[in-house]
Structure formats: structure tokens, C-alpha cells
Write a protein that holds these residues in place. Structure first.
Motif, PDB file in Angstrom:
ATOM      1  N   ARG A  71       0.839  -1.194   0.000  1.00 40.91           N
ATOM      2  CA  ARG A  71       0.000   0.000   0.000  1.00 40.91           C
ATOM      3  C   ARG A  71       0.875   1.245   0.000  1.00 40.91           C
ATOM      4  O   ARG A  71       0.557   2.252  -0.629  1.00 40.91           O
TER       5      ARG A  71
ATOM      6  N   GLY B 143      -9.283   3.281 -12.843  1.00 44.29           N
ATOM      7  CA  GLY B 143      -8.998   3.505 -11.427  1.00 44.29           C
ATOM      8  C   GLY B 143      -8.796   2.225 -10.638  1.00 44.29           C
ATOM      9  O   GLY B 143      -8.750   2.251  -9.410  1.00 44.29           O
ATOM     10  N   VAL B 144      -8.688   1.107 -11.345  1.00 45.46           N
ATOM     11  CA  VAL B 144      -8.464  -0.156 -10.637  1.00 45.46           C
ATOM     12  C   VAL B 144      -6.966  -0.391 -10.494  1.00 45.46           C
ATOM     13  O   VAL B 144      -6.195  -0.199 -11.433  1.00 45.46           O
ATOM     14  N   ILE B 145      -6.581  -0.761  -9.282  1.00 46.58           N
ATOM     15  CA  ILE B 145      -5.165  -0.959  -8.986  1.00 46.58           C
ATOM     16  C   ILE B 145      -4.662  -2.230  -9.677  1.00 46.58           C
ATOM     17  O   ILE B 145      -5.310  -3.276  -9.618  1.00 46.58           O
TER      18      ILE B 145
ATOM     19  N   TRP C 295     -14.931  -4.056  -2.164  1.00 45.98           N
ATOM     20  CA  TRP C 295     -14.012  -4.232  -3.285  1.00 45.98           C
ATOM     21  C   TRP C 295     -13.358  -2.896  -3.657  1.00 45.98           C
ATOM     22  O   TRP C 295     -12.155  -2.817  -3.850  1.00 45.98           O
TER      23      TRP C 295
ATOM     24  N   PHE D  97     -12.793  -0.314  -1.826  1.00 48.36           N
ATOM     25  CA  PHE D  97     -11.827   0.094  -0.799  1.00 48.36           C
ATOM     26  C   PHE D  97     -10.469  -0.560  -1.045  1.00 48.36           C
ATOM     27  O   PHE D  97      -9.434   0.046  -0.889  1.00 48.36           O
ATOM     28  N   GLN D  98     -10.505  -1.810  -1.406  1.00 50.42           N
ATOM     29  CA  GLN D  98      -9.271  -2.577  -1.502  1.00 50.42           C
ATOM     30  C   GLN D  98      -8.581  -2.408  -2.853  1.00 50.42           C
ATOM     31  O   GLN D  98      -7.371  -2.427  -2.935  1.00 50.42           O
ATOM     32  N   HIS D  99      -9.355  -2.261  -3.923  1.00 54.04           N
ATOM     33  CA  HIS D  99      -8.765  -2.474  -5.245  1.00 54.04           C
ATOM     34  C   HIS D  99      -8.795  -1.279  -6.180  1.00 54.04           C
ATOM     35  O   HIS D  99      -8.454  -1.413  -7.344  1.00 54.04           O
TER      36      HIS D  99
END
Lengths: 497, 355
Positions: free
Chosen positions: A348, A365-367, B204, B206-208
Motif C-alpha cells: 500500500r 482507477g483499478v489498482i 471491493w 476500498f481494496q482495489h
């Protein structure tokens, strides 16, 4: 006669997985009337040991003797009664109160409702000031005094209580070279009249300069003890780290550097600070803390109209989010406060500041989990982040590894400009060498590097150009390699010296 | 190490429950009898379980609302006001456009509720981010204003002329959310599924996603967020807007799912209980599912106390809630207790000869 004798001192914090043994079977013998240096890397247990001696922590086991008597302090009050006093790294003074009031604080020796004996206290304070030639205005407010003066007040506070054993935690961190000299001569004088002084430090040069004996802690254990007369910096460093260490990184020849295009250009920051950092040079900003470094660094990320050009782009009106999209690395001044999410994993934290980097986050916006994994692998292998634990919160890493985490993350920007503030503060000796090399590598591969540091040795070892910051102004400029610490120190002290 | 996040809330819950039951002994009831009534009341039959789920639904939404704000380091005390204005807007859309066909109708009324409640909460967010006024104060004050606005609207422009009760016109039939089968007459509706879906989706996010990461970073370390180029103010405002929009979801179960109209004062403090739900869940959306279920069960279980016990009333729910929150809030207590326990264990092990 030994002023302090510590045997088998042990202290652990936390429990289960997070249990940390801060002191394991530490023995310290400190003869009366000597200056004893206690050295070790960050987290080696120096402060913990001294906090036990000062009654702030209770040992799990082991015994402490003061002047031969076994003691069990429940609080610093007990320790003070036994003649022990401590000057903490972060001063324990009440800012809005005057010097005199601070000196009295905790030593009022009157009933809760009776008048403070201010007049007598002032007389005593004055005589102490004269006797030790440490002049200070008893009616000045603490917050109006420079740090060097505040430290003097802390020491006078101990003398006022007639402490026979003085513990000083990293006393030189905030001082100019000249102020350090003055402090040391005062300490010698106190020793000569029979007081015992323990100085906690990580600066080997100072250990050699001031102490009679030295004890080295490593990972909570006593790694070595000797008379300073027989000690060398190399030997002490080896004890501290547990292996041989190269102490001074040879600064690559400065010639030929700094001819590249400007990577950073600021004009009229603070009270008229203007300079450039060009590709392929390290520009060092020397200065005692509190002379504008914080504001200067802040303006680079949050210019808010101030004139800042980064990589040839005028960013004076850009928000931090725009500036962060440029290939620029920022090592924040205070990594705990400004650089890390202490409760989050390394992963993180690697994302922090990279949350708009397309390498890490897709356009929805997806990690990108895979990219983060790869970055973590790089942090482990290229940046030597330890321990290699995925889930551990970053507060669990040592200071050096926290800094490596920050550096690893910032290098994910593939920086063309590196802004590094106090890059080795609170970092162990072993990692310092490594961090310095990283900065030079960045310079050699064509990045511009701005180095803000209060460690003069660091500035001198690395910089191609040195600017001295005093009171919001650049008061001197030198070419690296052509100047010595004394000259810079004089400039740092400026009119104040 | 992984179970720790579940362990502490569970311990808090049990402590709260145990102390609450003990208090009933002081009132002259047998704690075991009271516990029996609670359990039977909440889970005794399909109908009872259905009622528990019905009460769980609004708590799910308010719990999520508080959690989102919490994630960004904000304390949303205003879910109560947000849900009342949101549900009101939802009702308005549902009786004003009765002819929109089914799946679209739900989207329209949901959107209306979310927009109004989101904007309402956004006021507090804006005040916090741009003017520095503390969100706790501003959301509390906004609650009062919202209550006033809601009564005005229900008693005047939206009033149902056919009844003396303070309620609005009935919503269009196509806006009504279908009931879930299998729970007898219990009015548990598809709103529960929407709530569960929201919780999972938020978990989901929050995490990704960057969105979740920015929210978390602002909540955990505002300085670091600023240095990392996260627009702190914008994130704070957005967090409040989303929190408000989530709170409006209460209207789905209460209006579109059961009452089919807005009855003034329908909420028995769902917004405030949502704070407890979120605290117990420690702001984790998946945790909110479990904790909303527990609080729903508590609410349902205690309603039978009035009838089945002599000295204890449904107010016990409040007492237990308070005790649970107290136990959750006593963070330091748990840490110290844990430390002492483990050091005790260590010394025991040590005495046993090597560990």
C-alpha cells in the motif's frame, strides 16, 4: 566509584508476533566524573536503556545501581531525587512560559496554593548562568528562543536541580558546528567538577571528540565497550552494524557535472531564495533546521503561485496532483508524518504517490495488483527492503527500511529530478552508505538531485554545489569539494553566532 | 494475526451483551430468561428472522454511510438527516413518476434519493474541507434542519389529503420493491439484496481502486496524502457525498419495500445506530454486513421484552448498544488486556521449562 552500574538489563515491548526485545542483558558501567557515549543505530536500544535509568520505563529484569545503591525507579521523579537528569531529544519545555518558569516547573517545592519563589529562583538561576558561562535571559519566552538556547535551558534545568548524572539524548542534532563546540566545552567543564554525563548519539565523530568511554549497542545487546582513547570510527561502526562499513562514500569527481539542462528552477521563494538544479548534479542545501527548509520543500510540491519550474515546466499554479504526475521523486522531510501510512503494508505504501501512475492504476482507477507485486519484488531485491513480509504494517520496519520503502517507491517514478530531504535521518549506518550511493547513481544517470540536510558531512560528501540557507535566505554558495565544514558552519551560524 | 480484526469486535460484542444481561438481573429478571427471549424474538421463526433482516436493511445502509466517511477520517453523525431527506426525495420521485416501468423506476427513485441526500451531506463535507468547520458539529446541526424540512414537506406540499396521519402520497406501484419470499409476513424486501450488494461493492472498491486508496490515505495520514498529490479537500467532500447517498438507501427498505409512503418519523434513529454498526465493524464494509445483522437481531429481539418480561423493556437494546460501543471504544483496554494475557502465558510457558 561507579555513578551508574547496570547489569543484565532487559526490556521487551509488544507480544506474540510483534514482540520486540529492545534491550537484552545490557551491562553498562559508568564511572563517576566521566563522559560516557552510548552509541548505536536507530532502534539499537539506546534510548530504551536510558529511559529505564531515568525511570520512564520499568525494566523486565536486570538491576540498576546508582552510586552503588540498588534502585527501582517508578517514575522520573524518583530518578531526579537520586540526582539523575535527562535532556530529551525533543525538548520538554513549555513554549509559552518563560525560561525561569520552565526552570521552576516540577521543582516548585511549595504547596499547591502558595506563591512561587520566583525571585529566589531567579537569583539562583543567574548565579548558575554566571558560573557555567551559559547566559540566558530568565524572562524570555521559550518559544522565542532558538533551539540552541532552548537546549541550554534544558541543561540549566538539570543544574538547578543539581543533577549529578546528566543524560543527553542526541544533543547535537539541532546545533551548528559552533554551537556543538560550545556545548562540548560546557560538558567537559561539568565533568571536571565531578558530574557524570551520558551522551546518546549516532555520530561517531562526536563520540571520539567528547567521550571518555564508549558503549555500543546493537539490536538491543551490548556490542562493545572501550575507552575512547583506544577507539577508532571504523571499529565503532563495525560494532554498530556488525560488519565492516565504508564510512565516507567517495564523492565522484564533481567536474563535468551540472552542465545539463535545468531540472528544477525556483525564484524568490521564502525571503528571496532562487536557484537551479541541473541534470547531472547534486545541489546540497546546508543549514540549521528551522531556517526555511520545511517551507522550501513544501513550495516545491504545493507552489500555490510561487515561482517553481520543474523539468522546464512552470508549475507555480499546479496542484500537487499534477506535479506528482511528473517523473519526480520526493523524499519527504519527515517520513513518518508525510511519507508513510504506518498501519498499512509495504505494498500500500508503494502505491502512495503512484496512485496516478498508469503503471500502477488502469484508466478505470483499478489498482494493478501485478504491478504492485512487481514493485514489491523490486523493493526487496533492488532496494534491499527487509524483512520481506507482505502483511507487516510499515511501523514494524526499522527507520532505515522505512526510508528504503520511501526511496523504492519514489524511484518507481523513474525520476529526472530527485528532491531528497534529510535522506539519512534516523537511518542506520549501514543503510546510509547505500542511500548515498543511490543518490549518486541517480545523479550519474542524469537526474538532477536536490539534497536538503542538516548533516553537514552528508552535504559535503555528496554535493556538487552547496547553498547555505539561513533565515529564509541563501547566504553563501560554494562549489563542492572546495570548501570545508568549518567555513560552511560559519555561514550556517551567520549573524547568530 | 488474521483473526485479530474479528476477535476484538467479537469480544466487545460479548462484553456488551453480558454486561447488559447482567443489568437485567439488577432489575429483577433472570438474565438467562431475557437472553432466551432475545434469541427467540430474533431467530425463533421464519417470520422473526425476516423481521431481523428487515431491521438489518436500513442499518446496513447507514452503517456503510458512516463507514465510508470513517474511511476518510470523517465522523458522519448526520446519517439520520441524510436518510430522512434522501427517503423523502425518493418517495417524491416515486409518487411523481408512477408510470415509469419497473427496473427503470427503481433506478429513478434511487437516484433521486441519492442525489438529494448526497448533496445534503456534501454541505458538511464542503464546510469541512473549505471552511474547516468540524463535520461532527455541522452534521448534527444539519440533522435538525433536515428534520424540519422533512416535516414541512410531509405536512404541506407532499401531504396525503386522505389521511390525518403525517404521511405522503403513496408511491407508484412500479416503484415498489418486491418482497423476499420465505419470511411469512415480514416486510423484508429486495432492498436487503441491494444493501448487501453495496457492501460487497464498497469492500471491493476500498481494496482495489484508486478511489478507495485515496479515501484511506486521507483518513490515515492527511499530510502523506497531500504530499502524494491526493486532493485532500476533494476526497473529503466526495466521501461525505457518497456517505449521504448511501444513507438514502434506508428509503429503499422502509418506503419502497414496506410502507410505500413516507411516514414522518419512521426512523427509530437508524442513522445513529448506524454509527454503532460502523464502529463495531471498524469501518469494514464486509464487517458492516455482520454487525448490521447483529444490531437488527438486537432490535427485533428486544421488541418482545415488553410483553415477555415484567421488569425489562425494549430499551434494553439501547443499554446493550451503549455497552457494546463502550467496549469497542475501549481500544486501549483490549490492547493492554491482550498484552497482559500473553505475558502471563509466556511466563507460564517459561515456568513449564522452555517454550
Amino acid at each position: 566509584m561507579n555513578a551508574v552500574e547496570i547489569r543484565g538489563l532487559t526490556k521487551a515491548f509488544g507480544s506474540g508476533d510483534s514482540r520486540v526485545v529492545a534491550n537484552a542483558n545490557v551491562d553498562l558501567v559508568i564511572p563517576a566524573g566521566t563522559i560516557h557515549a552510548l552509541v548505536g543505530e536507530n532502534g539499537a536500544g539506546k534510548s530504551t536503556a536510558m529511559k529505564m535509568l531515568f525511570g520512564m520505563l520499568e525494566p523486565d529484569s536486570g538491576e540498576i545501581r546508582v552510586n552503588g545503591d540498588r534502585v527501582r525507579f517508578k517514575s522520573p521523579m524518583d530518578a531526579m531525587r537520586s540526582g539523575i537528569g535527562m535532556v530529551h531529544q525533543h525538548f520538554m519545555l513549555a513554549g509559552p512560559y518563560t525560561v525561569l518558569e520552565n526552570i521552576l516547573l516540577g521543582a516548585e517545592s511549595t504547596g499547591p496554593f502558595s506563591r512561587l519563589p520566583l525571585a529566589e529562583a531567579e537569583k539562583r538561576l543567574k548565579s548558575l548562568c554566571d558560573r557555567y558561562s551559559m547566559p540566558v535571559d530568565p524572562h524570555a519566552r521559550i518559544e522565542d528562543l532558538p533551539v540552541g538556547m532552548q537546549q541550554r535551558v534544558e541543561i540549566l534545568k538539570l543544574l538547578y536541580r543539581d543533577s549529578k548524572i546528566l543524560i543527553l539524548d542526541e544533543p547535537t542534532a539541532v546545533l551548528t558546528p559552533q554551537e556543538i563546540d560550545a556545548l562540548f566545552s560546557n560538558l567537559r567543564r561539568l565533568r571536571d567538577e565531578g558530574r557524570t554525563i551520558v551522551i546518546i548519539t549516532h555520530k561517531l565523530k562526536e563520540v571520539l571528540a567528547i567521550s571518555d568511554r564508549v558503549s555500543v549497542l546493537r539490536q538491543g545487546r551490548l556490542a562493545g565497550y572501550m575507552e575512547t582513547a583506544h577507539a577508532t570510527a571504523e571499529k565503532l561502526a563495525e560494532w554498530m552494524v556488525g560488519r565492516k562499513v565504508i564510512l565516507s562514500v567517495a564523492a565522484a569527481a564533481t567536474a563535468g557535472h551540472g552542465r545539463g539542462e535545468p531540472r528544477l528552477k525556483v525564484q524568490n521563494l521564502l525571503r528571496g531564495v532562487s536557484f537551479e538544479v541541473r541534470a547531472g548534479e547534486i545541489v546540497g542545501i546546508a543549514g540549521v533546521e528551522g531556517n526555511g527548509q520545511t517551507e522550501l520543500l513544501r513550495s516545491l510540491l504545493l507552489p500555490e503561485g510561487r515561482s517553481v519550474e520543474i523539468l522546464g515546466k512552470d508549475v507555480s499554479k499546479s496542484p500537487a496532483s499534477r506535479i506528482r504526475e511528473l517523473p519526480v521523486a520526493f523524499f519527504p522531510e519527515d517520513r513518518l508524518r508525510d511519507g508513510l501510512l504506518m498501519d498499512e503494508s509495504a505494498e500500500r505504501n508503494l502505491l502512495l504517490g503512484n496512485q496516478r501512475n498508469p503503471k500502477f492504476v488502469d484508466r478505470w482507477g483499478v489498482i494493478r495488483k501485478g504491478a504492485l507485486d512487481a514493485a514489491l519484488e523490486r523493493a526487496w531485491h533492488e532496494f534491499d527492503l527487509r524483512p520481506k513480509r507482505r502483511q507487516m504494517a510499515s511501523r514494524g520496519y526499522s527507520g532505515g527500511n522505512q526510508q528504503k520503502l520511501v526511496i523504492a517507491r519514489e524511484f518507481e517514478h523513474d525520476p529526472k529530478l530527485v528532491v531528497s530531504a534529510h535522506p539519512t535521518r534516523g537511518v542506520d549506518v549501514g543503510a546510509i552508505e547505500w542511500i548515498h550511493r543511490k543518490l549518486m547513481d541517480a545523479r550519474d544517470s542524469g537526474a538532477g538531485v536536490l539534497l536538503v540536510s542538516s548533516e553537514l558531512d552528508e552535504i559535503l560528501a555528496l554535493s556538487d554545489r552547496i547553498l547555505v540557507l539561513l533565515d529564509g535566505r541563501i547566504v553563501a554558495e560554494y562549489a563542492g569539494g572546495s570548501v570545508d565544514a568549518l567555513t560552511i558552519g560559519r555561514a550556517m551560524g551567520g549573524a547568530r553566532a | 494475526m488474521r483473526i485479530a480484526p474479528v476477535l476484538k469486535p467479537a469480544a466487545a460484542l460479548l462484553t456488551g451483551l453480558a454486561l447488559g444481561l447482567l443489568a437485567t438481573a439488577l432489575a429483577g429478571e433472570s438474565p438467562l430468561h431475557v437472553l432466551g427471549v432475545l434469541v427467540r424474538g430474533a431467530f425463533g421463526s421464519r417470520y422473526d428472522l425476516g423481521m431481523t433482516l428487515f431491521y438489518m436493511t436500513p442499518l446496513l445502509f447507514t452503517g456503510l454511510s458512516v463507514s465510508v466517511a470513517f474511511r476518510a477520517g470523517l465522523f458522519n453523525i448526520g446519517a439520520e438527516g441524510q436518510l430522512s431527506l434522501g427517503a423523502l426525495a425518493m418517495t417524491w420521485a416515486a409518487f411523481t413518476f408512477p408510470s415509469i416501468p419497473a427496473p427503470l423506476s427503481w433506478a429513478v427513485s434511487m437516484l433521486a434519493g441519492a442525489t438529494v441526500a448526497g448533496a445534503w451531506a456534501g454541505i458538511a463535507g464542503w464546510l469541512k474541507a473549505r471552511r474547516g468547520s468540524h463535520e461532527v458539529i455541522s452534521t448534527i446541526m444539519l440533522n435538525f434542519i433536515a428534520a424540519g424540512l422533512a416535516s414541512y414537506a410531509v405536512l404541506n406540499p407532499f401531504k396525503n389529503p386522505e389521511t390525518q396521519n403525517p404521511e405522503t402520497l403513496a408511491v407508484g406501484a412500479s416503484h415498489i420493491l418486491p418482497a423476499l419470499p420465505g419470511f411469512g409476513d415480514a416486510p423484508v424486501s429486495a432492498a436487503l439484496l441491494i444493501g448487501l450488494l453495496m457492501a460487497c461493492w464498497l469492500g471491493w472498491l476500498f481494496q482495489h481502486t484508486r478511489w478507495g486508496f485515496e479515501l484511506q490515505t486521507v483518513g490515515e495520514n492527511e499530510n502523506a496524502a497531500r504530499m502524494a498529490g491526493i486532493p485532500v479537500e476533494r476526497v473529503q467532500i466526495m466521501a461525505m457525498v457518497v456517505a449521504g447517498a448511501l444513507a438514502s438507501g434506508v428509503g429503499l427498505g422502509e418506503v419502497l419495500g414496506s410502507a410505500h409512503r413516507y411516514k414522518l418519523g419512521f426512523s427509530p434513529d437508524y442513522g445513529f445506530v448506524g454509527i454503532a454498526v460502523a464502529l463495531l465493524a471498524r469501518g469494514n464494509p464486509f464487517g458492516v454486513i455482520a454487525s448490521a445483522f447483529l444490531f437488527g437481531a438486537l432490535h427485533k429481539g428486544t421488541t418482545d421484552l415488553d410483553l415477555e418480561t415484567e421488569h425489562v423493556t425494549r430499551d434494553l437494546a439501547l443499554v446493550i448498544q451503549a455497552l457494546i460501543i463502550g467496549a469497542v471504544a475501549a481500544e486501549g483496554l483490549w490492547a493492554r488486556l491482550g498484552e497482559r494475557l500473553s505475558s502471563r502465558l509466556r511466563s507460564l510457558k517459561g515456568r513449564g521449562g522452555g517454550g
